[in-house]
Design a protein around this motif. Structure first.
Motif, PDB file in Angstrom:
ATOM      1  N   GLN A  75      -6.897  -2.876 -11.830  1.00 24.95           N
ATOM      2  CA  GLN A  75      -6.142  -3.829 -11.005  1.00 24.95           C
ATOM      3  C   GLN A  75      -4.957  -3.145 -10.328  1.00 24.95           C
ATOM      4  O   GLN A  75      -4.675  -3.361  -9.146  1.00 24.95           O
ATOM      5  CB  GLN A  75      -5.664  -4.994 -11.874  1.00 24.95           C
ATOM      6  CG  GLN A  75      -6.719  -6.017 -12.141  1.00 24.95           C
ATOM      7  CD  GLN A  75      -6.257  -7.029 -13.156  1.00 24.95           C
ATOM      8  OE1 GLN A  75      -5.081  -7.073 -13.550  1.00 24.95           O
ATOM      9  NE2 GLN A  75      -7.194  -7.863 -13.603  1.00 24.95           N
ATOM     10  N   ARG A  76      -4.260  -2.281 -11.071  1.00 22.81           N
ATOM     11  CA  ARG A  76      -3.094  -1.565 -10.531  1.00 22.81           C
ATOM     12  C   ARG A  76      -3.522  -0.662  -9.353  1.00 22.81           C
ATOM     13  O   ARG A  76      -2.841  -0.600  -8.328  1.00 22.81           O
ATOM     14  CB  ARG A  76      -2.435  -0.716 -11.629  1.00 22.81           C
ATOM     15  CG  ARG A  76      -1.707  -1.522 -12.718  1.00 22.81           C
ATOM     16  CD  ARG A  76      -0.347  -2.002 -12.258  1.00 22.81           C
ATOM     17  NE  ARG A  76       0.548  -0.949 -11.838  1.00 22.81           N
ATOM     18  CZ  ARG A  76       1.400  -0.287 -12.653  1.00 22.81           C
ATOM     19  NH1 ARG A  76       1.433  -0.562 -13.933  1.00 22.81           N
ATOM     20  NH2 ARG A  76       2.192   0.638 -12.159  1.00 22.81           N
ATOM     21  N   LEU A  77      -4.660   0.039  -9.551  1.00 23.39           N
ATOM     22  CA  LEU A  77      -5.164   0.950  -8.516  1.00 23.39           C
ATOM     23  C   LEU A  77      -5.567   0.178  -7.242  1.00 23.39           C
ATOM     24  O   LEU A  77      -5.260   0.602  -6.117  1.00 23.39           O
ATOM     25  CB  LEU A  77      -6.361   1.744  -9.033  1.00 23.39           C
ATOM     26  CG  LEU A  77      -6.040   2.901  -9.982  1.00 23.39           C
ATOM     27  CD1 LEU A  77      -7.321   3.451 -10.579  1.00 23.39           C
ATOM     28  CD2 LEU A  77      -5.302   4.009  -9.211  1.00 23.39           C
ATOM     29  N   GLU A  78      -6.257  -0.972  -7.500  1.00 17.42           N
ATOM     30  CA  GLU A  78      -6.691  -1.781  -6.361  1.00 17.42           C
ATOM     31  C   GLU A  78      -5.479  -2.287  -5.568  1.00 17.42           C
ATOM     32  O   GLU A  78      -5.468  -2.290  -4.338  1.00 17.42           O
ATOM     33  CB  GLU A  78      -7.524  -2.958  -6.856  1.00 17.42           C
ATOM     34  CG  GLU A  78      -8.967  -2.579  -7.150  1.00 17.42           C
ATOM     35  CD  GLU A  78      -9.772  -3.716  -7.735  1.00 17.42           C
ATOM     36  OE1 GLU A  78      -9.214  -4.825  -7.943  1.00 17.42           O
ATOM     37  OE2 GLU A  78     -10.960  -3.484  -8.020  1.00 17.42           O
ATOM     38  N   LYS A  79      -4.447  -2.700  -6.318  1.00 17.02           N
ATOM     39  CA  LYS A  79      -3.234  -3.214  -5.677  1.00 17.02           C
ATOM     40  C   LYS A  79      -2.548  -2.114  -4.869  1.00 17.02           C
ATOM     41  O   LYS A  79      -2.091  -2.336  -3.738  1.00 17.02           O
ATOM     42  CB  LYS A  79      -2.299  -3.762  -6.750  1.00 17.02           C
ATOM     43  CG  LYS A  79      -1.184  -4.628  -6.162  1.00 17.02           C
ATOM     44  CD  LYS A  79      -0.247  -5.097  -7.246  1.00 17.02           C
ATOM     45  CE  LYS A  79       0.931  -5.791  -6.559  1.00 17.02           C
ATOM     46  NZ  LYS A  79       2.045  -5.931  -7.454  1.00 17.02           N
ATOM     47  N   LYS A  80      -2.483  -0.905  -5.433  1.00 17.86           N
ATOM     48  CA  LYS A  80      -1.848   0.225  -4.787  1.00 17.86           C
ATOM     49  C   LYS A  80      -2.577   0.557  -3.483  1.00 17.86           C
ATOM     50  O   LYS A  80      -1.945   0.781  -2.436  1.00 17.86           O
ATOM     51  CB  LYS A  80      -1.849   1.442  -5.724  1.00 17.86           C
ATOM     52  CG  LYS A  80      -0.730   2.387  -5.475  1.00 17.86           C
ATOM     53  CD  LYS A  80      -0.729   3.452  -6.570  1.00 17.86           C
ATOM     54  CE  LYS A  80       0.422   4.408  -6.284  1.00 17.86           C
ATOM     55  NZ  LYS A  80       0.464   5.454  -7.318  1.00 17.86           N
ATOM     56  N   ASN A  81      -3.913   0.580  -3.543  1.00 19.67           N
ATOM     57  CA  ASN A  81      -4.727   0.866  -2.366  1.00 19.67           C
ATOM     58  C   ASN A  81      -4.498  -0.205  -1.295  1.00 19.67           C
ATOM     59  O   ASN A  81      -4.437   0.092  -0.093  1.00 19.67           O
ATOM     60  CB  ASN A  81      -6.208   0.904  -2.726  1.00 19.67           C
ATOM     61  CG  ASN A  81      -6.557   2.154  -3.520  1.00 19.67           C
ATOM     62  OD1 ASN A  81      -5.819   3.151  -3.430  1.00 19.67           O
ATOM     63  ND2 ASN A  81      -7.624   2.103  -4.263  1.00 19.67           N
ATOM     64  N   HIS A  82      -4.387  -1.451  -1.777  1.00 24.66           N
ATOM     65  CA  HIS A  82      -4.194  -2.557  -0.852  1.00 24.66           C
ATOM     66  C   HIS A  82      -2.851  -2.452  -0.154  1.00 24.66           C
ATOM     67  O   HIS A  82      -2.729  -2.715   1.059  1.00 24.66           O
ATOM     68  CB  HIS A  82      -4.277  -3.884  -1.651  1.00 24.66           C
ATOM     69  CG  HIS A  82      -4.307  -5.070  -0.767  1.00 24.66           C
ATOM     70  ND1 HIS A  82      -3.180  -5.793  -0.476  1.00 24.66           N
ATOM     71  CD2 HIS A  82      -5.309  -5.635  -0.032  1.00 24.66           C
ATOM     72  CE1 HIS A  82      -3.482  -6.774   0.352  1.00 24.66           C
ATOM     73  NE2 HIS A  82      -4.799  -6.703   0.629  1.00 24.66           N
ATOM     74  N   ASP A  83      -1.812  -2.015  -0.871  1.00 24.59           N
ATOM     75  CA  ASP A  83      -0.472  -1.870  -0.323  1.00 24.59           C
ATOM     76  C   ASP A  83      -0.421  -0.758   0.740  1.00 24.59           C
ATOM     77  O   ASP A  83       0.336  -0.845   1.712  1.00 24.59           O
ATOM     78  CB  ASP A  83       0.542  -1.583  -1.442  1.00 24.59           C
ATOM     79  CG  ASP A  83       0.750  -2.785  -2.312  1.00 24.59           C
ATOM     80  OD1 ASP A  83       0.337  -3.904  -1.901  1.00 24.59           O
ATOM     81  OD2 ASP A  83       1.283  -2.649  -3.439  1.00 24.59           O
ATOM     82  N   HIS A  84      -1.180   0.319   0.516  1.00 24.44           N
ATOM     83  CA  HIS A  84      -1.191   1.421   1.450  1.00 24.44           C
ATOM     84  C   HIS A  84      -2.005   1.040   2.674  1.00 24.44           C
ATOM     85  O   HIS A  84      -1.908   1.501   3.733  1.00 24.44           O
ATOM     86  CB  HIS A  84      -1.791   2.697   0.802  1.00 24.44           C
ATOM     87  CG  HIS A  84      -0.803   3.345  -0.128  1.00 24.44           C
ATOM     88  ND1 HIS A  84       0.234   4.122   0.328  1.00 24.44           N
ATOM     89  CD2 HIS A  84      -0.661   3.291  -1.462  1.00 24.44           C
ATOM     90  CE1 HIS A  84       0.957   4.536  -0.694  1.00 24.44           C
ATOM     91  NE2 HIS A  84       0.421   4.030  -1.806  1.00 24.44           N
TER      92      HIS A  84
END
Lengths: 99, 149
Positions: A90-99
């Motif tokens: 979830q953290r990785l997906e969120k990070k990718n989404h933010d970028h």
């Protein structure tokens, strides 16, 4: 010195012979008792075997209990791992989404 | 000796046979403890005497089969007076247990008072006086019966 009375008494109390089959009956009873004694020995061995089987069963039950405990611990560990992986994903997906 | 003592003492052939068999079986089981033929004989004699006395006291045994009414063995039937001996046996049977056993050992087994004392575990002087008393009583009773005839 014996008088006539004692002579008559001795004759009156002369030995009586045992019945002709007396010895055979004694031997038969002795044999029967030996047969009875054998199962007692068998019974002792059987009791030892039952005891051993009981101990074996107790050991088996303890092993099953340990295995179940280990399985439960493994399931718990997998659930924790899965939760951590989900969180990381979830953290990785969120990070990718933010970028 | 074993059966004979039992049957003369108890005056019941079936019980005498059962007791005698028991004694022989016990002897068989304890054979490893017995050192000689004389030891076996003494053991058997002592065992049957005590078993008979115990049995008579326990059951207050009365004869189911009267030995005097039964024919004696053919090889031993040479007595001139069967009835006289029957009366004597009945008189002996009426004696107290220990006195009866002493008389049987004295007149059937031909034991001396010392040997009887060893079997019954009594002082020799007691055996001698008991034998004397029993014999005197029997003589008196026998004389009275003979006079009454």
């Amino acid at each position: 010195m014996q008088d006539d009375f004692e002579v008559q008494l001795r004759r009156a109390l002369r030995p009586v012979e045992a019945p002709p089959d007396f010895a055979a009956k004694v031997l038969a009873r002795a044999r029967a008792q030996r047969v009875v004694a054998f199962p007692r020995w068998i019974a002792a061995v059987a009791a030892a075997l039952v005891l051993a089987a009981g101990v074996g069963q107790a050991i088996h039950v303890e092993r099953v209990r340990r295995a179940e405990r280990a399985r439960d611990q493994l399931i718990l560990a997998l659930r924790i791992t899965k939760a951590k992986l989900d969180y990381t994903r979830q953290r990785l997906e969120k990070k990718n989404h933010d970028h | 000796m074993v059966y004979s003592l039992a049957v003369r003492f108890l005056r019941d052939r079936a019980v005498a046979e059962e007791l005698s068999q028991d004694v022989f079986l016990r002897c068989y089981r304890q054979l490893h403890l017995l050192e000689s033929e004389a030891h076996v004989t003494a053991w058997l004699r002592r065992a049957i005497c005590h078993r008979c006395i115990d049995e008579a006291r326990k059951r207050k045994l009365r004869p189911k089969v009267d030995l005097d009414a039964m024919p004696e063995l053919a090889a031993r039937s040479g007595d001139s007076d069967v009835f006289l001996h029957g009366r004597l046996r009945r008189m002996v049977a009426a004696l107290p247990e220990k006195a009866r056993m002493m008389l049987l050992m004295r007149y059937q087994e031909d034991l001396d008072p010392l040997e009887i004392a060893a079997v019954l575990e009594m002082p020799v002087s007691s055996v001698k006086s008991s034998l004397h008393r029993a014999l005197t009583a029997l003589r008196g009773k026998f004389a009275r019966v003979e006079v009454a005839k």
